[in-house]
Design an enzyme around this catalytic site. Structure first.
Site: not given
Ligand SMILES: NC(=O)C1=CN([C@@H]2O[C@H](COP(=O)(O)OP(=O)(O)OC[C@H]3O[C@@H](n4cnc5c(N)ncnc54)[C@H](O)[C@@H]3O)[C@@H](O)[C@H]2O)C=CC1
Ligand SMILES: O=C(O)/C=C/C=C(\O)C(=O)O
Length: 484
Positions: A176, A252, A286, A388
């Site tokens: 997804k 993660e 992240c 964050e």
């Molecule tokens: N790599 C990281 O650590 C990331 C952190 N973020 C943080 O998250 C905040 C929100 O971004 P989003 O993309 O909305 O992150 P999110 O964590 O809400 O979404 C990530 C994924 O999870 C899915 N998702 C959301 N709620 C769900 C549920 N209850 N059950 C199953 N799947 C679900 C979303 O559709 C998306 O595919 C950002 O502002 C940022 O602070 C966002 C993206 C990456």
């Molecule tokens: O190098 C990786 O495998 C991942 C890098 C970055 C993230 O995990 C992220 O920004 O969410």
């Protein structure tokens, strides 16, 4: 209008319901995306289940390795197509995606093909009361159907970081992708068909999280394990879903990462590294830095150098080689980041640079732009020092001793990554051990050897992926005990 479909059982499938994918550059509609309903999620999980016992299930490791090398090679052959799609969805500079996102998309298949080909098994010979003894050896088998829930910041990289090991271990997947970045996961479906990955092994269902595709998938009883990258709150919701049926999760999640710059650091390298860790991918990494601690004797000089570097980052379109920074992913995320910019002001921050929206040419003025932003002068308790933001911003604070900076770095609910800048090797080892994180970089940032454990401490994650560590999650380890 471009229509993006689900990929189920080797076929591209439209949904009745569609949602708009907008460009972060100008907020114009880029594509319509099929939103998979419950029935389509059921179909994807059923296809993945059935593929486990089809031709995929009877392949040798060597056959699987060849196929995964084929996937990697095909991503590289279609490099420009993946690059265009990733940059269209995210707005990120092509110079960045060309070096990080797309090559890692291919490398993630190769590394795990190599891991499964080379991983040894454990073996114990034991004594028994009758003197004849017994032999124990461990064998790995796939877990089954894996749900892969992905974020939007590094879409292909983070999705393949999970799909690569899952498939290498013989599982099947239902992915997804984030609703913000549907394209590269879909394109990968074409690659899978082209290289001969059997139908149903790789499936993609598009949609949102709660009350939509994400929830339908993570609560589906046919899913054996869930792997997720994204926000900590979402990770907690997914853990709850996984509790039904006691299914394993790999999470993660977020970070509030620090960079620690000691006065003895190579100054230019520390400035360059910190500029990247704060502002690369418009701060949407992240592992990125949002708290910078600088030893007092070089504080003013460091802030001035960081300011100069941040101001030199030219906002622009992905294909322009002069672009130093792209937009944020969406208007919603722009509003969130700007709300933190306002909060910092309200809490009394000294604004070193940025703090708002840059002036863009008319054609881009509706895009999700924000200025790279640096603050000083706030206490560690301020919102932008604790929460964050996930934007191109950092707070820079002075420190006076090693113990103090370790304490302040660790004083946060997250524990993902830290970058330590020093030329004192003893100190580097000492501080790296004391910092409560999953990844401690010394004199570098985002330097990734894919064989190493990757994941977060505290609220930044559960489990480690990378190299053989991924096998812990993507396989069931069985001991075979043979009485002689
Ligand atoms: N790599 C990281 O650590 C990331 C952190 N973020 C943080 O998250 C905040 C929100 O971004 P989003 O993309 O909305 O992150 P999110 O964590 O809400 O979404 C990530 C994924 O999870 C899915 N998702 C959301 N709620 C769900 C549920 N209850 N059950 C199953 N799947 C679900 C979303 O559709 C998306 O595919 C950002 O502002 C940022 O602070 C966002 C993206 C990456
Ligand atoms: O190098 C990786 O495998 C991942 C890098 C970055 C993230 O995990 C992220 O920004 O969410």
């Amino acid at each position: 209008m471009n229509l993006i479909k689900n990929f189920i059982d080797g076929k591209f499938v439209e949904s009745t319901k569609k949602f708009e994918k907008r460009s972060p550059l100008d907020n114009k509609v880029l594509a319509l995306v099929s939103e998979a309903d419950r029935a389509q999620v059921d179909a994807a999980v059923a296809a993945a289940r059935s593929a486990l016992t089809g031709p995929w299930g009877s392949l040798t490791v060597a056959n699987r390795v060849d196929l995964l090398y084929g996937v990697a090679n095909e991503i590289n052959r279609r490099f420009e197509q993946f690059l265009e799609a990733e940059c269209a969805d995210t707005g990120k500079p092509m110079s960045l995606a060309r070096h990080i996102d797309i090559p890692r998309g291919a490398a993630n298949f190769k590394i795990f093909a190599d891991v499964v080909k080379n991983v040894p098994s454990e073996f114990f010979e034991m004594e028994t009361p009758d003197g004849r003894g017994a032999l124990n050896y461990a064998v790995r088998s796939p877990i089954g159907v894996i749900a892969v829930i992905c974020p939007w910041n590094l879409p292909l990289l983070l999705m393949t970081w999970k799909v690569g090991p899952a498939l290498a271990c013989g599982n099947t997947v239902v992915v997804k992708p984030s609703e913000e970045t549907p394209q590269t996961a879909t394109l990968l479906g074409e690659v899978m068909n082209q290289v001969g990955i059997p139908q149903g092994v790789y499936n993609v269902v598009h949609g949102f999280g709660p009350n939509s595709t994400g929830e339908f998938l993570t609560t589906h009883p046919g899913v054996n394990a869930i792997t997720f990258t994204g926000e900590t709150r979402t990770g907690a919701a997914i853990m709850k879903a996984a509790a039904e049926g006691a299914r394993p999760v790999s999470l993660e999640m977020g970070g509030k990462n620090a960079a620690i710059i000691f006065a003895d650091a190579d100054f230019d390298a520390a400035v360059e590294g910190t500029l990247r860790s704060c502002f690369a991918n418009c701060g949407q990494v992240c592992l990125g830095t949002e708290r910078v601690y600088v030893e007092r004797p070089i504080f003013d000089k460091f802030v001035a150098a960081l300011k100069q570097g941040a101001e030199a980052l030219k906002p622009g379109i992905p294909s322009d080689p002069a672009t130093g920074i792209g937009p944020l992913i969406s208007k919603e995320h722009q509003a969130k980041v700007l709300s933190y910019y306002h909060k910092a002001k309200e809490e009394g921050a000294t604004l070193v640079t940025g703090g708002g929206v840059p002036t863009m040419p008319d054609a881009l003025s509706d895009g999700c732009w924000v200025q790279p932003t640096i603050w000083t002068g706030l206490p560690d308790s301020a919102a932008v020092c604790r929460e964050e933001v996930f934007g191109p911003c950092c707070h820079v604070a002075p420190f006076d001793s090693e113990d103090e900076v370790v304490r302040r770095t660790n004083d946060n609910v997250y524990g993902l990554a830290t970058a330590i800048w020093t030329t004192d090797l003893q100190r580097a080892h000492r501080v790296a051990r004391k910092i409560e994180v999953g990844i401690a970089w010394v004199n570098s940032w985002f330097l990734r050897d894919l064989r190493t454990p990757f994941g977060g401490a505290k609220q930044s994650g559960i489990g480690r992926e990378g190299g053989v560590h991924s096998l812990e999650f993507y396989t069931e380890l069985k001991n075979v005990c043979i009485k002689l």
